[in-house]
Scaffold this motif. Sequence first.
Motif, PDB file in Angstrom:
ATOM      1  N   SER A  92     -24.902  13.447 -65.831  1.00  0.00           N
ATOM      2  CA  SER A  92     -24.839  12.169 -65.117  1.00  0.00           C
ATOM      3  C   SER A  92     -25.026  12.319 -63.610  1.00  0.00           C
ATOM      4  CB  SER A  92     -23.487  11.502 -65.385  1.00  0.00           C
ATOM      5  OG  SER A  92     -22.438  12.346 -64.921  1.00  0.00           O
ATOM      6  N   ALA A  93     -25.257  13.537 -63.118  1.00  0.00           N
ATOM      7  CA  ALA A  93     -25.392  13.761 -61.673  1.00  0.00           C
ATOM      8  C   ALA A  93     -26.603  13.014 -61.119  1.00  0.00           C
ATOM      9  CB  ALA A  93     -25.521  15.249 -61.377  1.00  0.00           C
ATOM     10  N   GLN A  94     -26.418  12.415 -59.967  1.00  0.00           N
ATOM     11  CA  GLN A  94     -27.474  11.677 -59.295  1.00  0.00           C
ATOM     12  C   GLN A  94     -28.200  12.585 -58.305  1.00  0.00           C
ATOM     13  OE1 GLN A  94     -28.292   8.407 -60.013  1.00  0.00           O
ATOM     14  NE2 GLN A  94     -26.892   8.840 -61.697  1.00  0.00           N
ATOM     15  N   PRO A  95     -29.475  12.311 -58.015  1.00  0.00           N
ATOM     16  CA  PRO A  95     -30.207  13.141 -57.050  1.00  0.00           C
ATOM     17  C   PRO A  95     -29.531  13.094 -55.679  1.00  0.00           C
ATOM     18  CG  PRO A  95     -31.697  11.652 -58.207  1.00  0.00           C
ATOM     19  CD  PRO A  95     -30.311  11.261 -58.590  1.00  0.00           C
ATOM     20  N   GLY A  96     -29.556  14.222 -55.001  1.00  0.00           N
ATOM     21  CA  GLY A  96     -28.976  14.298 -53.665  1.00  0.00           C
ATOM     22  C   GLY A  96     -28.557  15.720 -53.346  1.00  0.00           C
ATOM     23  N   THR A  97     -27.978  15.892 -52.161  1.00  0.00           N
ATOM     24  CA  THR A  97     -27.487  17.191 -51.721  1.00  0.00           C
ATOM     25  C   THR A  97     -25.968  17.179 -51.784  1.00  0.00           C
ATOM     26  OG1 THR A  97     -29.389  17.449 -50.263  1.00  0.00           O
ATOM     27  CG2 THR A  97     -27.495  18.860 -49.831  1.00  0.00           C
ATOM     28  N   TYR A  98     -25.392  18.178 -52.430  1.00  0.00           N
ATOM     29  CA  TYR A  98     -23.945  18.257 -52.629  1.00  0.00           C
ATOM     30  C   TYR A  98     -23.405  19.556 -52.059  1.00  0.00           C
ATOM     31  CZ  TYR A  98     -24.829  14.471 -55.900  1.00  0.00           C
ATOM     32  OH  TYR A  98     -25.218  13.290 -56.473  1.00  0.00           O
ATOM     33  N   GLU A  99     -22.224  19.473 -51.449  1.00  0.00           N
ATOM     34  CA  GLU A  99     -21.596  20.662 -50.885  1.00  0.00           C
ATOM     35  C   GLU A  99     -20.714  21.328 -51.941  1.00  0.00           C
ATOM     36  OE1 GLU A  99     -19.781  21.599 -46.653  1.00  0.00           O
ATOM     37  OE2 GLU A  99     -18.453  20.311 -47.815  1.00  0.00           O
ATOM     38  N   ILE A 100     -20.934  22.626 -52.139  1.00  0.00           N
ATOM     39  CA  ILE A 100     -20.136  23.427 -53.058  1.00  0.00           C
ATOM     40  C   ILE A 100     -19.248  24.318 -52.195  1.00  0.00           C
ATOM     41  CG2 ILE A 100     -20.211  25.035 -55.002  1.00  0.00           C
ATOM     42  CD1 ILE A 100     -21.627  22.301 -55.481  1.00  0.00           C
ATOM     43  N   VAL A 101     -17.958  24.423 -52.550  1.00  0.00           N
ATOM     44  CA  VAL A 101     -16.983  25.145 -51.736  1.00  0.00           C
ATOM     45  C   VAL A 101     -16.330  26.225 -52.585  1.00  0.00           C
ATOM     46  CG1 VAL A 101     -14.896  24.916 -50.339  1.00  0.00           C
ATOM     47  CG2 VAL A 101     -16.531  23.036 -50.436  1.00  0.00           C
ATOM     48  N   ALA A 102     -16.052  27.368 -51.953  1.00  0.00           N
ATOM     49  CA  ALA A 102     -15.292  28.435 -52.605  1.00  0.00           C
ATOM     50  C   ALA A 102     -14.222  28.900 -51.621  1.00  0.00           C
ATOM     51  CB  ALA A 102     -16.189  29.594 -53.010  1.00  0.00           C
ATOM     52  N   ALA A 103     -12.990  29.043 -52.113  1.00  0.00           N
ATOM     53  CA  ALA A 103     -11.874  29.515 -51.289  1.00  0.00           C
ATOM     54  C   ALA A 103     -11.402  30.857 -51.831  1.00  0.00           C
ATOM     55  CB  ALA A 103     -10.737  28.503 -51.306  1.00  0.00           C
ATOM     56  N   CYS A 104     -11.408  31.879 -50.972  1.00  0.00           N
ATOM     57  CA  CYS A 104     -10.959  33.212 -51.371  1.00  0.00           C
ATOM     58  C   CYS A 104      -9.466  33.164 -51.674  1.00  0.00           C
ATOM     59  CB  CYS A 104     -11.219  34.218 -50.252  1.00  0.00           C
ATOM     60  SG  CYS A 104     -12.963  34.346 -49.801  1.00  0.00           S
ATOM     61  N   VAL A 105      -9.063  33.800 -52.777  1.00  0.00           N
ATOM     62  CA  VAL A 105      -7.646  33.798 -53.163  1.00  0.00           C
ATOM     63  C   VAL A 105      -6.834  34.569 -52.129  1.00  0.00           C
ATOM     64  CG1 VAL A 105      -5.999  34.544 -54.921  1.00  0.00           C
ATOM     65  CG2 VAL A 105      -8.152  33.471 -55.604  1.00  0.00           C
ATOM     66  N   ARG A 106      -7.328  35.736 -51.719  1.00  0.00           N
ATOM     67  CA  ARG A 106      -6.659  36.483 -50.648  1.00  0.00           C
ATOM     68  C   ARG A 106      -7.227  36.047 -49.308  1.00  0.00           C
ATOM     69  NH1 ARG A 106      -7.515  42.574 -51.918  1.00  0.00           N
ATOM     70  NH2 ARG A 106      -9.259  41.728 -53.032  1.00  0.00           N
ATOM     71  N   GLY A 107      -6.388  35.624 -48.415  1.00  0.00           N
ATOM     72  CA  GLY A 107      -6.821  35.245 -47.079  1.00  0.00           C
ATOM     73  C   GLY A 107      -7.148  33.773 -46.933  1.00  0.00           C
ATOM     74  N   GLY A 108      -7.462  33.085 -48.001  1.00  0.00           N
ATOM     75  CA  GLY A 108      -7.719  31.642 -47.956  1.00  0.00           C
ATOM     76  C   GLY A 108      -9.006  31.245 -47.250  1.00  0.00           C
ATOM     77  N   ARG A 109      -9.908  32.172 -46.984  1.00  0.00           N
ATOM     78  CA  ARG A 109     -11.155  31.839 -46.304  1.00  0.00           C
ATOM     79  C   ARG A 109     -12.020  30.943 -47.181  1.00  0.00           C
ATOM     80  NH1 ARG A 109     -15.686  35.992 -43.881  1.00  0.00           N
ATOM     81  NH2 ARG A 109     -17.013  34.358 -43.061  1.00  0.00           N
ATOM     82  N   GLU A 110     -12.586  29.896 -46.577  1.00  0.00           N
ATOM     83  CA  GLU A 110     -13.467  28.979 -47.303  1.00  0.00           C
ATOM     84  C   GLU A 110     -14.909  29.206 -46.888  1.00  0.00           C
ATOM     85  OE1 GLU A 110     -12.700  24.808 -47.066  1.00  0.00           O
ATOM     86  OE2 GLU A 110     -11.060  24.921 -48.489  1.00  0.00           O
ATOM     87  N   VAL A 111     -15.779  29.204 -47.873  1.00  0.00           N
ATOM     88  CA  VAL A 111     -17.211  29.287 -47.624  1.00  0.00           C
ATOM     89  C   VAL A 111     -17.884  28.124 -48.332  1.00  0.00           C
ATOM     90  CG1 VAL A 111     -17.354  31.768 -47.195  1.00  0.00           C
ATOM     91  CG2 VAL A 111     -17.435  30.932 -49.532  1.00  0.00           C
ATOM     92  N   ARG A 112     -18.988  27.674 -47.764  1.00  0.00           N
ATOM     93  CA  ARG A 112     -19.663  26.482 -48.287  1.00  0.00           C
ATOM     94  C   ARG A 112     -21.155  26.739 -48.469  1.00  0.00           C
ATOM     95  NH1 ARG A 112     -16.130  22.195 -47.392  1.00  0.00           N
ATOM     96  NH2 ARG A 112     -14.327  22.805 -46.182  1.00  0.00           N
ATOM     97  N   GLY A 113     -21.724  26.036 -49.409  1.00  0.00           N
ATOM     98  CA  GLY A 113     -23.162  26.096 -49.654  1.00  0.00           C
ATOM     99  C   GLY A 113     -23.632  24.765 -50.199  1.00  0.00           C
ATOM    100  N   ASP A 114     -24.913  24.508 -50.136  1.00  0.00           N
ATOM    101  CA  ASP A 114     -25.472  23.235 -50.588  1.00  0.00           C
ATOM    102  C   ASP A 114     -26.245  23.396 -51.885  1.00  0.00           C
ATOM    103  OD1 ASP A 114     -24.479  21.747 -48.472  1.00  0.00           O
ATOM    104  OD2 ASP A 114     -26.242  22.087 -47.228  1.00  0.00           O
TER     105      ASP A 114
END
Length: 170
Positions: A92-114
């Motif tokens: 059901s996903a619509q066309p567009g750009t979506y941000e995907i996020v990952a949070a490291c379990v150790r340290g809590g650092r977040e990284v993002r990608g499209d």
Amino acid sequence: MRRTARLMTGAALAAAAVSGPLTASVHAAGSAGLEVRPSSAVPGGSVTVGTRACGADATADGDASAVGAGHFTLAPGSRDGEVTGRFEVPPSAQPGTYEIVAACVRGGREVRGDLVVTLTAVQPRGSVKTGVGGALGPDPVQTAAGVAALAVAAAGGTWLLHRRARGDGI
């Protein structure tokens, strides 16, 4: 002609100069950010994400709820020092750009990608076997024979038309 060649050479050098630093910065960001593979997907397609930001033997919590896929886990992958995870783009996903996020379990650092969702699949590259062409494949000898037969037919037709125009008859 020399002026055109100089302009084209200058334009090519300018393009190379501009793309060089951009390419380097993209690779640098990819090593510390979240790499989304493939970067463009269709609804129902599978997507793999990976990052080196968490360190070796680490895990991360992924969030693809922006596209409607929910949460997923990133675990140590096949590449040294990278954690990877996988999710499926909902039908059901619509066309567009979506941000995907990952949070490291150790340290809590977040990284993002499209992730770019499209309705059509990426165009294939390379040749496709369609059945058009010779029945026995692209044999150069057969191709040359076919070209020779066409040339003889064209020459013969031209000769007959020339004779008819002169009134010699057939």
